[in-house]
Design a protein around this motif. Structure first.
Motif, mmCIF file in Angstrom:
data_model
loop_
_atom_site.group_PDB
_atom_site.id
_atom_site.type_symbol
_atom_site.label_atom_id
_atom_site.label_comp_id
_atom_site.label_asym_id
_atom_site.label_seq_id
_atom_site.Cartn_x
_atom_site.Cartn_y
_atom_site.Cartn_z
ATOM 1 N N VAL A 16 0.828 -1.205 0.000
ATOM 2 C CA VAL A 16 0.000 0.000 0.000
ATOM 3 C C VAL A 16 0.866 1.260 0.000
ATOM 4 C CG1 VAL A 16 -1.803 1.274 1.251
ATOM 5 C CG2 VAL A 16 -1.854 -1.223 1.209
ATOM 6 N N ILE A 17 1.924 1.291 0.838
ATOM 7 C CA ILE A 17 2.751 2.500 0.971
ATOM 8 C C ILE A 17 4.210 2.160 0.699
ATOM 9 C CG2 ILE A 17 1.148 3.573 2.607
ATOM 10 C CD1 ILE A 17 3.062 2.736 4.867
ATOM 11 N N ARG A 18 4.967 3.201 0.338
ATOM 12 C CA ARG A 18 6.407 3.042 0.121
ATOM 13 C C ARG A 18 7.221 3.762 1.207
ATOM 14 N NH1 ARG A 18 4.846 -0.406 -2.307
ATOM 15 N NH2 ARG A 18 5.067 -0.953 -4.504
ATOM 16 N N LYS A 19 6.572 4.676 1.894
ATOM 17 C CA LYS A 19 7.232 5.370 2.985
ATOM 18 C C LYS A 19 6.213 5.612 4.088
ATOM 19 C CE LYS A 19 6.487 9.963 1.011
ATOM 20 N NZ LYS A 19 7.073 11.250 0.636
ATOM 21 N N PRO A 20 6.651 5.762 5.278
ATOM 22 C CA PRO A 20 8.042 5.536 5.750
ATOM 23 C C PRO A 20 8.457 4.076 5.560
ATOM 24 C CG PRO A 20 6.528 5.688 7.614
ATOM 25 C CD PRO A 20 5.714 5.985 6.394
ATOM 26 N N HIS A 36 2.077 7.617 13.249
ATOM 27 C CA HIS A 36 1.393 8.796 12.702
ATOM 28 C C HIS A 36 1.756 8.993 11.234
ATOM 29 C CE1 HIS A 36 0.442 13.045 12.001
ATOM 30 N NE2 HIS A 36 -0.402 12.965 13.048
ATOM 31 N N ASP A 37 3.054 8.825 10.907
ATOM 32 C CA ASP A 37 3.477 8.975 9.507
ATOM 33 C C ASP A 37 2.867 7.889 8.614
ATOM 34 O OD1 ASP A 37 4.950 11.156 10.251
ATOM 35 O OD2 ASP A 37 6.859 10.060 10.369
ATOM 36 N N ILE A 38 2.772 6.629 9.146
ATOM 37 C CA ILE A 38 2.174 5.537 8.367
ATOM 38 C C ILE A 38 0.708 5.844 8.046
ATOM 39 C CG2 ILE A 38 1.419 3.137 8.478
ATOM 40 C CD1 ILE A 38 4.010 2.496 9.969
ATOM 41 N N LEU A 39 -0.063 6.269 9.048
ATOM 42 C CA LEU A 39 -1.482 6.553 8.826
ATOM 43 C C LEU A 39 -1.665 7.738 7.866
ATOM 44 C CD1 LEU A 39 -2.893 6.092 12.451
ATOM 45 C CD2 LEU A 39 -2.995 4.490 10.548
ATOM 46 N N SER A 40 -0.828 8.752 7.966
ATOM 47 C CA SER A 40 -0.912 9.900 7.051
ATOM 48 C C SER A 40 -0.638 9.472 5.610
ATOM 49 C CB SER A 40 0.078 10.986 7.471
ATOM 50 O OG SER A 40 -0.237 11.463 8.780
ATOM 51 N N GLU A 41 0.335 8.583 5.392
ATOM 52 C CA GLU A 41 0.646 8.100 4.046
ATOM 53 C C GLU A 41 -0.467 7.212 3.491
ATOM 54 O OE1 GLU A 41 2.980 7.828 0.589
ATOM 55 O OE2 GLU A 41 2.952 9.190 2.308
ATOM 56 N N VAL A 42 -1.073 6.409 4.369
ATOM 57 C CA VAL A 42 -2.203 5.572 3.946
ATOM 58 C C VAL A 42 -3.342 6.450 3.436
ATOM 59 C CG1 VAL A 42 -4.029 4.032 4.785
ATOM 60 C CG2 VAL A 42 -1.648 3.586 5.379
ATOM 61 N N ILE A 43 -3.585 7.561 4.155
ATOM 62 C CA ILE A 43 -4.638 8.484 3.718
ATOM 63 C C ILE A 43 -4.292 9.078 2.355
ATOM 64 C CG2 ILE A 43 -5.779 10.680 4.241
ATOM 65 C CD1 ILE A 43 -5.458 9.987 7.218
ATOM 66 N N THR A 45 -2.115 7.961 -0.076
ATOM 67 C CA THR A 45 -1.981 7.046 -1.216
ATOM 68 C C THR A 45 -3.230 6.205 -1.478
ATOM 69 O OG1 THR A 45 -0.995 5.365 0.249
ATOM 70 C CG2 THR A 45 0.506 6.876 -0.899
ATOM 71 N N ALA A 46 -3.866 5.697 -0.431
ATOM 72 C CA ALA A 46 -5.005 4.780 -0.600
ATOM 73 C C ALA A 46 -6.354 5.444 -0.359
ATOM 74 C CB ALA A 46 -4.858 3.575 0.320
ATOM 75 N N ALA A 110 -3.906 -5.236 9.597
ATOM 76 C CA ALA A 110 -5.338 -5.052 9.331
ATOM 77 C C ALA A 110 -5.564 -3.811 8.460
ATOM 78 C CB ALA A 110 -6.100 -4.930 10.650
ATOM 79 N N ILE A 111 -4.754 -2.748 8.727
ATOM 80 C CA ILE A 111 -4.861 -1.558 7.890
ATOM 81 C C ILE A 111 -4.508 -1.885 6.445
ATOM 82 C CG2 ILE A 111 -3.868 0.715 7.440
ATOM 83 C CD1 ILE A 111 -3.537 1.072 10.464
ATOM 84 N N GLY A 112 -3.414 -2.672 6.228
ATOM 85 C CA GLY A 112 -3.017 -3.062 4.877
ATOM 86 C C GLY A 112 -4.100 -3.864 4.174
ATOM 87 N N LYS A 113 -4.741 -4.812 4.899
ATOM 88 C CA LYS A 113 -5.806 -5.618 4.303
ATOM 89 C C LYS A 113 -6.999 -4.745 3.906
ATOM 90 C CE LYS A 113 -4.663 -9.882 6.778
ATOM 91 N NZ LYS A 113 -5.124 -10.859 7.798
ATOM 92 N N CYS A 114 -7.334 -3.784 4.770
ATOM 93 C CA CYS A 114 -8.451 -2.893 4.441
ATOM 94 C C CYS A 114 -8.160 -2.105 3.166
ATOM 95 C CB CYS A 114 -8.695 -1.925 5.607
ATOM 96 S SG CYS A 114 -9.437 -2.705 7.069
ATOM 97 N N CYS A 115 -6.923 -1.624 3.027
ATOM 98 C CA CYS A 115 -6.583 -0.856 1.838
ATOM 99 C C CYS A 115 -6.617 -1.715 0.594
ATOM 100 C CB CYS A 115 -5.191 -0.228 2.008
ATOM 101 S SG CYS A 115 -5.126 1.034 3.296
#
Length: 324
Positions: A16-20, A36-43, A45-46, A110-115
């Protein structure tokens, strides 16, 4: 913590994400700023968690207090549980304190599966939408084609009907020219009115003339019957028949006489009323009756005497027939 747990996180969320970067060290004990950085990137990119946080919350320098960190993580956990329908045993306060890294990795998995599921659902939706659009376009084309065919058919039928109507109209026009123009009811009524007016005052006289002609014709017929009876049959029978016919004639004659007497009396009464009116006028003026009026009175008296004589004769003949 087992390395298999970290690899599952890298396999799912890494798609889903490449960074962080999802390194073993950071995932082994993930700090809040890293999460926090992971959730911001998920928002970004996905699009997952989009609309969940405010602009202020998406800036890490604004989320430094423990309570604000716990609230930030709790929102994400609630969304994941709601989307997956599966419970998570991770506690936001334990994550902030740096405890339970395995449960934290489960949360990230679980976040990755949802995306990933979200991408698949969106792809399926796009495919279904495209297929539905194609079907709709196909149905629309079929509908338009059917409408065009129906329109053409209506135009053909309309032209055929117009041709038929024009032909019928022409036939009617031809027949109207050939047929003679009938006399209108109004013209007939005018003719009848003229006839009635022309009959007017002479109608009564014609009726009397017709009655006289009928009487003469009836008399001729009766005489013919008498001559025929004399030529054939028993003399006594002929005599009785003649007497019977004579009696019938006498009765008819008496009936006609009575009717004529009634008519004469009516006319006489009318004349007398007129004469009385004139007499009164003459008396009022002190004048004598004109000679013409005197002659009219003598004429009426003579007519009365003739009528009386005819009645007496008819009565005598009736008595003779009755005695015979």
């Amino acid at each position: 913590m087992e390395a298999a747990v970290i690899r599952r996180t890298q396999d799912t969320l890494g798609k889903v994400i490449r960074k962080p970067p999802l390194t073993d060290k950071l995932l082994g004990k993930p700090p809040f700023r890293y999460l926090h950085d992971i959730l911001s990137e998920v928002i970004r990119t996905a699009g997952f968690f989009k609309g969940l946080y405010t602009e202020s919350e998406l800036k890490s320098e604004n989320v430094k207090e423990k309570d604000s960190k716990i609230s930030f993580l709790q929102k994400a956990i609630d969304v994941v549980v709601l989307v997956t329908g599966e419970p998570l045993s991770v506690k936001p306060a334990r994550i902030v304190a740096g405890h339970e890294p395995e449960k934290t990795n489960e949360f990230l998995q679980a976040i990755g599966k949802c995306c990933l599921n979200k991408d698949r659902r969106e792809s399926e939706i796009r495919e279904r939408s495209g297929s539905r659009d194609r079907k709709d376009r196909q149905k629309d084309e079929e509908r338009k084609h059917s409408e065009r065919e129906k329109k053409k058919e209506r135009e053909r039928v309309g032209e055929t009907e117009k041709d038929g109507l024009r032909g019928e109209k022409n036939d009617r026009e031809k027949n109207r020219v050939k047929e003679p123009r009938p006399e209108t009811d109004r013209t007939k009524e005018k003719v009848r009115d003229r006839e009635r007016r022309s009959e007017g005052s002479h109608g009564k006289e014609r009726d009397r003339t017709r009655d006289k002609e009928k009487v003469r014709d009836r008399g001729r017929g009766e005489h013919e019957k008498e001559r025929n009876l004399e030529k054939e049959g028993d003399p006594e029978d002929r005599s009785r028949e003649r007497d019977k016919e004579r009696g019938d004639r006498n009765r008819d004659e008496r009936t006609r006489t009575r009717e004529q007497d009634k008519e004469r009396r009516r006319e006489r009464d009318s004349e007398r009323r007129k004469e009385r009116v004139k007499d009164n006028e003459h008396k009022a003026d002190g004048e004598e009756k004109p000679e013409e009026e005197m002659r009219s009175e003598r004429k009426h008296k003579t007519s009365e005497e003739s009528t009386k004589k005819i009645a007496d004769i008819s009565a005598r003949e009736e008595r003779q027939v009755s005695t015979s």
